[in-house]
Motif scaffolding. Structure first.
Motif, PDB file in Angstrom:
ATOM      1  N   ASP A 169       0.823  -1.208   0.000  1.00 59.73           N
ATOM      2  CA  ASP A 169       0.000   0.000   0.000  1.00 59.73           C
ATOM      3  C   ASP A 169       0.861   1.263   0.000  1.00 59.73           C
ATOM      4  O   ASP A 169       2.065   1.224   0.297  1.00 59.73           O
ATOM      5  CB  ASP A 169      -0.919   0.013   1.226  1.00 59.73           C
ATOM      6  N   LYS A 170       0.238   2.392  -0.283  1.00 62.99           N
ATOM      7  CA  LYS A 170       0.914   3.690  -0.343  1.00 62.99           C
ATOM      8  C   LYS A 170       1.659   3.976   0.963  1.00 62.99           C
ATOM      9  O   LYS A 170       1.100   3.815   2.052  1.00 62.99           O
ATOM     10  CB  LYS A 170      -0.123   4.782  -0.601  1.00 62.99           C
ATOM     11  N   HIS A 171       2.917   4.409   0.843  1.00 64.27           N
ATOM     12  CA  HIS A 171       3.740   4.661   2.023  1.00 64.27           C
ATOM     13  C   HIS A 171       4.942   5.522   1.652  1.00 64.27           C
ATOM     14  O   HIS A 171       5.227   5.753   0.476  1.00 64.27           O
ATOM     15  CB  HIS A 171       4.234   3.344   2.636  1.00 64.27           C
ATOM     16  N   LEU A 172       5.653   5.983   2.670  1.00 66.53           N
ATOM     17  CA  LEU A 172       6.963   6.618   2.525  1.00 66.53           C
ATOM     18  C   LEU A 172       8.023   5.660   3.050  1.00 66.53           C
ATOM     19  O   LEU A 172       7.755   4.878   3.971  1.00 66.53           O
ATOM     20  CB  LEU A 172       7.038   7.922   3.328  1.00 66.53           C
ATOM     21  N   ASP A 173       9.224   5.735   2.509  1.00 67.40           N
ATOM     22  CA  ASP A 173      10.326   4.890   2.979  1.00 67.40           C
ATOM     23  C   ASP A 173      11.035   5.555   4.155  1.00 67.40           C
ATOM     24  O   ASP A 173      12.230   5.842   4.107  1.00 67.40           O
ATOM     25  CB  ASP A 173      11.327   4.635   1.852  1.00 67.40           C
ATOM     26  N   GLN A 174      10.289   5.792   5.205  1.00 67.47           N
ATOM     27  CA  GLN A 174      10.854   6.450   6.373  1.00 67.47           C
ATOM     28  C   GLN A 174      10.074   6.006   7.608  1.00 67.47           C
ATOM     29  O   GLN A 174       8.910   5.642   7.506  1.00 67.47           O
ATOM     30  CB  GLN A 174      10.764   7.972   6.207  1.00 67.47           C
ATOM     31  N   PHE A 175      10.721   6.019   8.747  1.00 67.20           N
ATOM     32  CA  PHE A 175      10.086   5.601   9.986  1.00 67.20           C
ATOM     33  C   PHE A 175       9.968   6.783  10.941  1.00 67.20           C
ATOM     34  O   PHE A 175      10.743   7.731  10.873  1.00 67.20           O
ATOM     35  CB  PHE A 175      10.907   4.497  10.669  1.00 67.20           C
ATOM     36  N   ASN A 176       9.000   6.689  11.860  1.00 66.56           N
ATOM     37  CA  ASN A 176       8.820   7.753  12.846  1.00 66.56           C
ATOM     38  C   ASN A 176      10.047   7.920  13.738  1.00 66.56           C
ATOM     39  O   ASN A 176      10.409   9.019  14.120  1.00 66.56           O
ATOM     40  CB  ASN A 176       7.592   7.470  13.721  1.00 66.56           C
ATOM     41  N   ASN A 177      10.692   6.806  14.092  1.00 70.31           N
ATOM     42  CA  ASN A 177      11.815   6.864  15.032  1.00 70.31           C
ATOM     43  C   ASN A 177      13.168   6.618  14.367  1.00 70.31           C
ATOM     44  O   ASN A 177      14.146   6.335  15.031  1.00 70.31           O
ATOM     45  CB  ASN A 177      11.603   5.854  16.173  1.00 70.31           C
ATOM     46  N   ARG A 178      13.190   6.709  13.044  1.00 67.53           N
ATOM     47  CA  ARG A 178      14.447   6.522  12.318  1.00 67.53           C
ATOM     48  C   ARG A 178      14.319   7.218  10.979  1.00 67.53           C
ATOM     49  O   ARG A 178      13.503   6.827  10.152  1.00 67.53           O
ATOM     50  CB  ARG A 178      14.721   5.025  12.121  1.00 67.53           C
ATOM     51  N   ASN A 179      15.106   8.271  10.754  1.00 67.05           N
ATOM     52  CA  ASN A 179      14.901   9.088   9.554  1.00 67.05           C
ATOM     53  C   ASN A 179      16.163   9.214   8.705  1.00 67.05           C
ATOM     54  O   ASN A 179      16.392  10.255   8.101  1.00 67.05           O
ATOM     55  CB  ASN A 179      14.387  10.475   9.941  1.00 67.05           C
ATOM     56  N   ASN A 180      16.966   8.150   8.652  1.00 66.97           N
ATOM     57  CA  ASN A 180      18.235   8.272   7.931  1.00 66.97           C
ATOM     58  C   ASN A 180      18.194   7.750   6.494  1.00 66.97           C
ATOM     59  O   ASN A 180      19.182   7.820   5.790  1.00 66.97           O
ATOM     60  CB  ASN A 180      19.354   7.567   8.702  1.00 66.97           C
ATOM     61  N   ARG A 181      17.046   7.243   6.044  1.00 70.64           N
ATOM     62  CA  ARG A 181      16.933   6.839   4.644  1.00 70.64           C
ATOM     63  C   ARG A 181      16.793   8.107   3.800  1.00 70.64           C
ATOM     64  O   ARG A 181      15.873   8.894   4.000  1.00 70.64           O
ATOM     65  CB  ARG A 181      15.733   5.922   4.442  1.00 70.64           C
ATOM     66  N   THR A 182      17.705   8.280   2.842  1.00 74.75           N
ATOM     67  CA  THR A 182      17.727   9.508   2.048  1.00 74.75           C
ATOM     68  C   THR A 182      17.276   9.272   0.616  1.00 74.75           C
ATOM     69  O   THR A 182      16.392   9.958   0.120  1.00 74.75           O
ATOM     70  CB  THR A 182      19.142  10.120   2.067  1.00 74.75           C
ATOM     71  N   ILE A 183      17.886   8.306  -0.057  1.00 80.12           N
ATOM     72  CA  ILE A 183      17.528   7.976  -1.434  1.00 80.12           C
ATOM     73  C   ILE A 183      17.112   6.510  -1.494  1.00 80.12           C
ATOM     74  O   ILE A 183      17.877   5.615  -1.097  1.00 80.12           O
ATOM     75  CB  ILE A 183      18.703   8.205  -2.410  1.00 80.12           C
ATOM     76  N   SER A 184      15.907   6.251  -1.987  1.00 82.02           N
ATOM     77  CA  SER A 184      15.436   4.886  -2.210  1.00 82.02           C
ATOM     78  C   SER A 184      15.882   4.441  -3.603  1.00 82.02           C
ATOM     79  O   SER A 184      15.853   5.230  -4.553  1.00 82.02           O
ATOM     80  CB  SER A 184      13.916   4.810  -2.115  1.00 82.02           C
ATOM     81  N   VAL A 185      16.276   3.175  -3.699  1.00 80.10           N
ATOM     82  CA  VAL A 185      16.767   2.620  -4.962  1.00 80.10           C
ATOM     83  C   VAL A 185      16.046   1.298  -5.215  1.00 80.10           C
ATOM     84  O   VAL A 185      16.037   0.415  -4.353  1.00 80.10           O
ATOM     85  CB  VAL A 185      18.289   2.365  -4.907  1.00 80.10           C
ATOM     86  N   VAL A 186      15.438   1.163  -6.386  1.00 84.49           N
ATOM     87  CA  VAL A 186      14.797  -0.091  -6.786  1.00 84.49           C
ATOM     88  C   VAL A 186      15.333  -0.469  -8.156  1.00 84.49           C
ATOM     89  O   VAL A 186      15.266   0.337  -9.096  1.00 84.49           O
ATOM     90  CB  VAL A 186      13.262   0.030  -6.848  1.00 84.49           C
ATOM     91  N   ILE A 187      15.864  -1.686  -8.267  1.00 84.12           N
ATOM     92  CA  ILE A 187      16.349  -2.200  -9.548  1.00 84.12           C
ATOM     93  C   ILE A 187      15.572  -3.475  -9.852  1.00 84.12           C
ATOM     94  O   ILE A 187      15.599  -4.429  -9.073  1.00 84.12           O
ATOM     95  CB  ILE A 187      17.857  -2.485  -9.509  1.00 84.12           C
ATOM     96  N   TYR A 188      14.879  -3.488 -10.977  1.00 84.19           N
ATOM     97  CA  TYR A 188      14.009  -4.614 -11.318  1.00 84.19           C
ATOM     98  C   TYR A 188      14.778  -5.742 -11.995  1.00 84.19           C
ATOM     99  O   TYR A 188      15.651  -5.503 -12.826  1.00 84.19           O
ATOM    100  CB  TYR A 188      12.868  -4.142 -12.212  1.00 84.19           C
ATOM    101  N   LEU A 189      14.393  -6.968 -11.637  1.00 80.23           N
ATOM    102  CA  LEU A 189      15.080  -8.162 -12.124  1.00 80.23           C
ATOM    103  C   LEU A 189      14.134  -9.089 -12.881  1.00 80.23           C
ATOM    104  O   LEU A 189      14.411 -10.275 -13.050  1.00 80.23           O
ATOM    105  CB  LEU A 189      15.700  -8.923 -10.934  1.00 80.23           C
ATOM    106  N   ASN A 190      13.006  -8.554 -13.352  1.00 79.77           N
ATOM    107  CA  ASN A 190      11.951  -9.367 -13.964  1.00 79.77           C
ATOM    108  C   ASN A 190      12.236  -9.648 -15.433  1.00 79.77           C
ATOM    109  O   ASN A 190      12.260  -8.733 -16.249  1.00 79.77           O
ATOM    110  CB  ASN A 190      10.606  -8.634 -13.845  1.00 79.77           C
ATOM    111  N   LYS A 191      12.426 -10.917 -15.750  1.00 78.35           N
ATOM    112  CA  LYS A 191      12.663 -11.303 -17.139  1.00 78.35           C
ATOM    113  C   LYS A 191      11.348 -11.269 -17.910  1.00 78.35           C
ATOM    114  O   LYS A 191      10.327 -11.764 -17.442  1.00 78.35           O
ATOM    115  CB  LYS A 191      13.271 -12.706 -17.212  1.00 78.35           C
ATOM    116  N   GLN A 192      11.382 -10.671 -19.093  1.00 79.43           N
ATOM    117  CA  GLN A 192      10.253 -10.661 -20.027  1.00 79.43           C
ATOM    118  C   GLN A 192       8.958 -10.162 -19.388  1.00 79.43           C
ATOM    119  O   GLN A 192       7.887 -10.728 -19.604  1.00 79.43           O
ATOM    120  CB  GLN A 192      10.055 -12.064 -20.623  1.00 79.43           C
TER     121      GLN A 192
END
Length: 196
Positions: free
Chosen positions: A107-130
């Protein structure tokens, strides 16, 4: 760098060369049985919520997973470039492999936590063939004007976005969906495996 600064996200096709892609895909399949159900929240707030998130993850460790050195070197280079041109002060990262089985979503969200805010850049690399239209598993990125758009999880495509500023969701997959997902961090924690 300009696209990320302007839009808060950037999409790069063919981010992995064929050698790195094959290495990562083979590693993924070899370790698929070791994946565990992903949760939400950090530390004492960590819970499994199948209604919110339906993926399985395998947290990577640079020392243990040394056969991925070519991937680690690429991540090092990416972090260096962000620090050099954007002055972000990044000092580490955490990555996992993500498997969305048929029906899996997030579901819709941010990549950050209330008690931990050190994620700066999210990276997703897809590995799906065809991957084809209709296979599902698209990344939905929500913009500041309340509109959104879909990113198809095409093999070797990389999506990077500002972790604390870009709400996003993963639409339901209609077949298994694979990715390398992680975060470039400020003040990194050694407890990545506890975080979703």
């Amino acid at each position: 760098m300009d696209a990320l600064s302007l839009n808060d996200y950037v999409i790069i096709d063919n981010f992995l060369d064929s050698s790195r892609l094959n290495t990562l895909q083979s590693f993924f399949q070899l370790h698929l049985e070791a994946f565990t159900k992903a949760g939400i929240g950090a530390l004492t707030d960590h819970t499994i919520r199948k209604d919110i998130r339906g993926d399985f993850t395998y947290w990577l460790d640079r020392k243990r997973d040394s056969e991925l050195n070519a991937i680690w070197n690429l991540i090092d280079e990416t972090l260096y470039i962000y620090n050099r041109y954007c002055f972000l002060g990044l000092s580490g990262y955490e990555f996992h492999l993500a498997h969305y089985p048929k029906g899996g979503h997030y579901d819709k969200h941010l990549d950050q936590f209330n008690n931990r805010n050190n994620r700066t850049i999210s990276v997703v690399i897809y590995l799906n063939k065809q991957w084809q239209k209709g296979d599902g598993g698209e990344l939905e990125i929500f913009l500041k004007d309340n509109s959104s758009f879909l990113v198809e999880p095409i093999e070797a495509r990389c999506v990077m976005f500002k972790s604390a500023e870009v709400p996003h969701a993963v639409l339901a997959s209609h077949k298994p969906r694979y990715s390398l997902t992680g975060w470039l961090l400020q003040q990194p924690s050694a407890l990545g495996q506890f975080f979703g």
